[in-house]
Design a protein around this motif. Sequence first.
Motif, mmCIF file in Angstrom:
data_model
loop_
_atom_site.group_PDB
_atom_site.id
_atom_site.type_symbol
_atom_site.label_atom_id
_atom_site.label_comp_id
_atom_site.label_asym_id
_atom_site.label_seq_id
_atom_site.Cartn_x
_atom_site.Cartn_y
_atom_site.Cartn_z
ATOM 1 N N UNK A 182 61.703 30.518 150.062
ATOM 2 C CA UNK A 182 62.956 29.880 149.945
ATOM 3 C C UNK A 182 63.403 30.007 148.466
ATOM 4 N N UNK A 183 62.291 30.064 147.473
ATOM 5 C CA UNK A 183 62.642 30.364 146.052
ATOM 6 C C UNK A 183 63.121 31.617 145.876
ATOM 7 N N UNK A 184 62.356 32.675 146.558
ATOM 8 C CA UNK A 184 62.873 34.077 146.265
ATOM 9 C C UNK A 184 64.371 34.223 146.857
ATOM 10 N N UNK A 185 64.678 33.537 148.080
ATOM 11 C CA UNK A 185 65.905 33.666 148.602
ATOM 12 C C UNK A 185 66.897 33.127 147.627
ATOM 13 N N UNK A 186 66.595 31.981 146.969
ATOM 14 C CA UNK A 186 67.457 31.271 145.878
ATOM 15 C C UNK A 186 67.704 32.035 144.639
ATOM 16 N N UNK A 203 57.626 43.006 152.475
ATOM 17 C CA UNK A 203 57.718 44.232 152.504
ATOM 18 C C UNK A 203 59.024 44.742 152.824
ATOM 19 N N UNK A 204 59.684 43.791 153.250
ATOM 20 C CA UNK A 204 61.331 44.136 153.444
ATOM 21 C C UNK A 204 62.130 43.909 152.223
ATOM 22 N N UNK A 205 61.714 42.679 151.531
ATOM 23 C CA UNK A 205 62.099 42.441 150.294
ATOM 24 C C UNK A 205 61.875 43.684 149.285
ATOM 25 N N UNK A 206 60.646 44.135 149.285
ATOM 26 C CA UNK A 206 60.355 45.108 148.460
ATOM 27 C C UNK A 206 60.859 46.381 148.677
ATOM 28 N N UNK A 207 61.408 46.631 149.827
ATOM 29 C CA UNK A 207 62.103 47.847 150.398
ATOM 30 C C UNK A 207 63.510 47.787 149.536
ATOM 31 N N UNK A 260 54.495 44.289 145.537
ATOM 32 C CA UNK A 260 53.586 45.074 146.244
ATOM 33 C C UNK A 260 51.968 44.494 145.886
ATOM 34 N N UNK A 261 51.964 43.904 144.839
ATOM 35 C CA UNK A 261 50.497 43.264 144.474
ATOM 36 C C UNK A 261 50.430 42.076 145.396
ATOM 37 N N UNK A 262 51.515 41.243 145.673
ATOM 38 C CA UNK A 262 51.476 40.039 146.371
ATOM 39 C C UNK A 262 51.174 40.415 147.934
ATOM 40 N N UNK A 263 51.974 41.447 148.312
ATOM 41 C CA UNK A 263 51.581 41.972 149.550
ATOM 42 C C UNK A 263 50.168 42.375 149.899
ATOM 43 N N UNK A 264 49.520 42.938 148.999
ATOM 44 C CA UNK A 264 48.275 43.433 148.932
ATOM 45 C C UNK A 264 47.518 42.407 148.850
ATOM 46 N N UNK A 265 47.399 41.208 148.230
ATOM 47 C CA UNK A 265 46.764 39.925 148.199
ATOM 48 C C UNK A 265 46.932 39.297 149.463
ATOM 49 N N UNK A 266 47.929 39.344 149.872
ATOM 50 C CA UNK A 266 48.156 38.569 151.464
ATOM 51 C C UNK A 266 47.582 39.588 152.430
ATOM 52 N N UNK A 267 47.392 40.746 152.095
ATOM 53 C CA UNK A 267 46.728 41.431 153.460
ATOM 54 C C UNK A 267 45.429 40.925 153.149
ATOM 55 N N UNK A 268 44.755 41.051 152.100
ATOM 56 C CA UNK A 268 43.264 40.807 151.611
ATOM 57 C C UNK A 268 43.054 39.326 152.454
ATOM 58 N N UNK A 324 64.147 48.793 134.935
ATOM 59 C CA UNK A 324 62.906 48.270 134.554
ATOM 60 C C UNK A 324 62.535 46.923 135.230
ATOM 61 N N UNK A 325 63.461 46.082 135.480
ATOM 62 C CA UNK A 325 63.138 44.960 135.779
ATOM 63 C C UNK A 325 63.007 44.930 137.186
ATOM 64 N N UNK A 326 63.654 45.821 138.109
ATOM 65 C CA UNK A 326 63.464 46.076 139.310
ATOM 66 C C UNK A 326 62.064 46.607 139.782
ATOM 67 N N UNK A 327 62.041 47.580 139.209
ATOM 68 C CA UNK A 327 60.529 48.251 139.242
ATOM 69 C C UNK A 327 59.415 47.126 139.047
ATOM 70 N N UNK A 328 59.494 46.512 138.177
ATOM 71 C CA UNK A 328 58.350 45.356 137.833
ATOM 72 C C UNK A 328 58.317 44.429 139.010
ATOM 73 N N UNK A 329 59.577 44.126 139.361
ATOM 74 C CA UNK A 329 59.567 43.177 140.539
ATOM 75 C C UNK A 329 58.881 43.704 141.751
ATOM 76 N N UNK A 330 59.317 45.090 142.065
ATOM 77 C CA UNK A 330 58.850 45.700 143.127
ATOM 78 C C UNK A 330 57.244 45.895 143.198
ATOM 79 N N UNK A 331 56.734 46.145 141.912
ATOM 80 C CA UNK A 331 55.308 46.156 141.649
ATOM 81 C C UNK A 331 54.596 44.849 141.897
ATOM 82 N N UNK A 332 55.008 43.715 141.428
ATOM 83 C CA UNK A 332 54.696 42.491 141.769
ATOM 84 C C UNK A 332 54.568 42.089 143.288
#
Length: 190
Positions: free
Chosen positions: A161-165, A33-37, A122-130, A112-120
């Motif tokens: 770690x990959x996201x940080x890289x 969520x912090x990364x998405x923000x 968001x989907x990952x966070x939703x999946x993780x919450x479920x 456009x790339x950043x908005x797609x990344x934010x959407x991705x």
Amino acid sequence: MLFDWLRKKKTPKKPERPKDPLAAFDQLIEDLERQGAEIRKSAATLLALRGDLARSEARYVKRLEELAKRRAQADEQGDAKISATLERDRLQAESLLNTTRESLNRAQQDGKLLLEAAADLGNRVAELRVERESASARLAVGGLVSTALQEQVERFEKVLAVDAARDEVERAHALADIYREERGETVKPG
């Protein structure tokens, strides 16, 4: 032997993994969520920049039209000095217009790339919450911590770690772009 304890290298400790699997989910969700923000903040910055660039583009187009009219008048009057000055102004305005259009294009693509990344994210966070809710239910009902959850936590740490890289690579590219701009070099399309 007396000073052996001084010679020992201190190894940095890994951050301790939460013992509660749900805390691991919460920590990962919070990190994502912090990364998405941050991504949404960057996208908003690019949207604002895109608006400024669009206004600049319109201003340069209008300036070119104005210069063309003034140059036609100068040519009719046979004033070569004014005509030459207006031609230099036209070349400068065209250069600024081209640069603005390139910047606008890049801002649109990056946005456009950043908005797609934010959407991705968001989907990952939703999946993780479920997934977290499911894990919570399993733990409440079954009361056992599975090895599979431990492996998932490790995979999530690897994903982080990959996201940080990736973030570090993007920062490096941005820094290179800044130095390239300071040197007056052009950005080569990759």
